[in-house]
Design a protein around this motif. Structure first.
Motif, PDB file in Angstrom:
ATOM      1  N   GLY A 308       0.808  -1.275   0.109  1.00 20.83           N
ATOM      2  CA  GLY A 308       0.263  -0.008   0.046  1.00 20.83           C
ATOM      3  C   GLY A 308       0.748   1.379   0.053  1.00 20.83           C
ATOM      4  O   GLY A 308       2.029   1.122  -0.030  1.00 20.83           O
ATOM      5  N   ASN A 309      -0.010   2.432  -0.157  1.00 22.99           N
ATOM      6  CA  ASN A 309       1.008   3.672  -0.126  1.00 22.99           C
ATOM      7  C   ASN A 309       0.891   4.336   1.463  1.00 22.99           C
ATOM      8  O   ASN A 309       0.086   4.058   2.053  1.00 22.99           O
ATOM      9  CB  ASN A 309       0.236   4.674  -0.941  1.00 22.99           C
ATOM     10  N   MET A 310       1.882   5.026   1.769  1.00 19.42           N
ATOM     11  CA  MET A 310       2.172   5.713   2.979  1.00 19.42           C
ATOM     12  C   MET A 310       1.213   6.813   3.082  1.00 19.42           C
ATOM     13  O   MET A 310       0.418   6.757   4.162  1.00 19.42           O
ATOM     14  CB  MET A 310       3.669   6.043   3.081  1.00 19.42           C
ATOM     15  N   VAL A 311       0.954   7.510   2.307  1.00 22.55           N
ATOM     16  CA  VAL A 311       0.351   8.765   2.209  1.00 22.55           C
ATOM     17  C   VAL A 311      -1.475   8.552   1.930  1.00 22.55           C
ATOM     18  O   VAL A 311      -2.289   9.060   2.773  1.00 22.55           O
ATOM     19  CB  VAL A 311       0.625   9.931   1.291  1.00 22.55           C
ATOM     20  N   ALA A 312      -1.500   7.588   0.980  1.00 16.52           N
ATOM     21  CA  ALA A 312      -2.969   7.436   0.644  1.00 16.52           C
ATOM     22  C   ALA A 312      -3.474   6.094   0.754  1.00 16.52           C
ATOM     23  O   ALA A 312      -2.877   5.229   0.222  1.00 16.52           O
ATOM     24  CB  ALA A 312      -3.072   7.559  -0.991  1.00 16.52           C
ATOM     25  N   PRO A 313      -4.333   5.977   1.844  1.00 18.11           N
ATOM     26  CA  PRO A 313      -4.507   4.629   2.131  1.00 18.11           C
ATOM     27  C   PRO A 313      -5.167   3.728   0.946  1.00 18.11           C
ATOM     28  O   PRO A 313      -5.842   4.331   0.022  1.00 18.11           O
ATOM     29  CB  PRO A 313      -5.926   4.748   3.259  1.00 18.11           C
ATOM     30  N   THR A 314      -4.602   2.387   1.136  1.00 21.54           N
ATOM     31  CA  THR A 314      -4.877   1.542  -0.186  1.00 21.54           C
ATOM     32  C   THR A 314      -5.674   0.407   0.206  1.00 21.54           C
ATOM     33  O   THR A 314      -5.568  -0.442   1.080  1.00 21.54           O
ATOM     34  CB  THR A 314      -3.476   1.170  -0.452  1.00 21.54           C
TER      35      THR A 314
END
Lengths: 384, 96
Positions: A308-314
């Protein structure tokens, strides 16, 4: 009636679905300090990076813009930059300041590691205390920019998770929201269908040119892309050619018109569906989407890709019954009823849209809770 | 009995949503109906040929071309990388 979620309204009119202090490394030699600060202070997110030192020209611009884009992302309440020296750090800081949020920085020169960690921790603490005063409030779904991605694809991807994400994307666009689809190589063989949805000739041409440029580059290297895309796990999952994979991947974009074409990490200027010209591998692609301002990402998977991405929940969406059993801890949304119970894609898409509103309002994803998150900025030239 | 989905009436391959064994009958769903007999093991998610296709013929799924038959394909045959080839990104076939 306007559909709403509970988000964090920001001073510049954007809305966060999370409320973090981003601690961002300006270059790779800062990562250990970034991690140490994040271990010390709750609410912080480490945004580490590789390279930057020795990059130049367009390649360096992309790196600065991508780091800054993640800092500007509405999910970030405040930013602490960790740099080696002032001037390069300022290159990133000045790109974040227009977003109107607190931006602080700490440089390793001349403080040394221990002092940089101590001072960075003090600053991160102050930023986190201030950020924690923010409260969720009802916000229209039209303030959402959502990335749609796929990874670890198999033939169930094009039949279940990707069309379900597409149905959700259609509903969000109809409600005034925005969507970014990317992964240029995964349009080889499907580009004629997608180009036909462009709002005008210029947008259609820009999209097709991105796909043609990429294929020409692969061919000019004398390489056969088979085995790289589709990947070995795609092939094990039944995908035979890039054309087959692309036709399934495109389903994530739903059916709405293509409004614009974006460069790596570029934020869309208007609403609706956009295409971003960026490499397909998940980590570098998700990083570009987060830098473009996506607050949420929907990620279809078949044989399973946990990242997943750190900034945008995936949000991981899967319709493969085997993967749902063997990799349950990595999946957020089960779309298997499409194949197992002949459920309609539209109905499952409605359910995913409801879930999107929940995640935007604070429901956590497995990649957030297990911290299966990574950052990587694509490279476009060699280091000097 | 294993099930296979045909996504478009023009398609000459179907996707299995169960795993299939040689000699086993397979039910077609979606845009086609009926049964065919599997000639080989066809794993979950892999494709089976539903209409005999000559070498060089287009392979269609979603009603779109997903590649070419590298060998003649018989009904019931496992259709995958051993007998279906991509036509895109093929620098190995570039001239010059």
């Amino acid at each position: 009636m306007v559909r709403t979620f509970l988000g964090y309204p920001r001073s510049n009119g954007t809305v966060g679905v999370r409320n973090h202090v981003a601690v961002i490394s300006v270059m790779d030699n800062c990562n250990p300090v970034t991690r140490a600060i994040c271990q010390a202070v709750d609410m912080t997110l480490p945004v580490t990076t590789l390279f930057v030192r020795g990059q130049y020209g367009h390649d360096l611009e992309v790196a600065f813009n991508t780091l800054a884009g993640m800092g500007r992302n509405p999910n970030i309440a405040a930013v602490l930059l960790v740099g080696l020296e002032e001037q390069t750090t300022e290159e990133v800081a000045r790109r974040i300041r227009p977003a109107g949020k607190p931006v602080e920085s700490i440089n390793l020169q001349p403080h040394g590691t221990i002092n940089a960690v101590a001072e960075g921790t003090r600053r991160a603490l102050k930023l986190a205390v201030a950020a924690s005063a923010a409260r969720r409030a009802p916000c229209p779904v039209s303030s959402l920019l959502v990335g749609v991605e796929c990874g670890g694809s198999d033939t169930t991807s094009g039949l279940t998770c990707n069309p379900t994400i597409g149905a959700m994307a259609d509903r969000l666009v109809a409600d005034g929201g925005s969507v970014i689809i990317s992964e240029t190589s995964e349009f080889l063989g499907a580009e004629h269908l997608f180009a036909a949805r462009a709002k005008d000739e210029a947008v259609g041409k820009a999209f097709v040119e991105a796909v043609v440029r990429l294929e020409r580059e692969a061919v000019s290297r004398g390489m056969d892309i088979r085995g790289t895309n589709p990947t070995q796990d795609n092939i094990r999952g039944g995908l035979t050619t890039i054309e087959e994979k692309a036709l399934g991947a495109m389903a994530k974009a739903g059916t709405s018109p293509l409004r614009g074409v974006l460069a790596y990490g570029e934020a869309p200027a208007g609403k609706g569906l956009h295409f971003m010209d960026a490499p397909a591998p998940a980590v570098e692609n998700l990083t570009a989407m987060a830098a473009a301002g996506c607050q949420l990402i929907f990620f279809g998977t078949g044989v399973g890709n946990p990242i997943g991405n750190m900034v945008a929940p995936t949000v991981k969406v899967c319709g493969n019954v085997n993967t749902l059993r063997t990799m349950a801890d990595n999946i957020d949304f089960d779309a298997s009823e499409i194949l197992e119970k002949s459920a309609k894609v539209g109905a499952v898409g409605d359910r995913l849209y409801d879930f999107a509103v929940e995640v935007a309002s604070g429901t956590r994803t497995t990649s957030e809770l297990l911290d299966i998150r990574e950052t990587a900025i694509s490279r476009f030239a060699p280091t000097i | 009995m294993p099930r296979a989905i045909v996504l478009d009436r023009r398609d000459n391959v179907a996707t299995l949503i169960d795993s299939g064994q040689p000699g086993q009958a397979c039910t077609l769903q979606g845009e086609a109906s009926g049964e065919l007999v599997l000639l080989q093991v066809v794993p979950f998610g892999h494709k089976v040929c539903v209409r005999a296709t000559p070498a060089g013929g287009d392979i269609l799924k979603y009603g779109q071309v997903i590649g070419k038959a590298a060998k003649p394909l018989a009904v019931g045959e496992h259709a995958h990388i051993h007998n279906v080839e991509s036509a895109r990104g093929r620098g190995d076939k570039a001239e010059g």
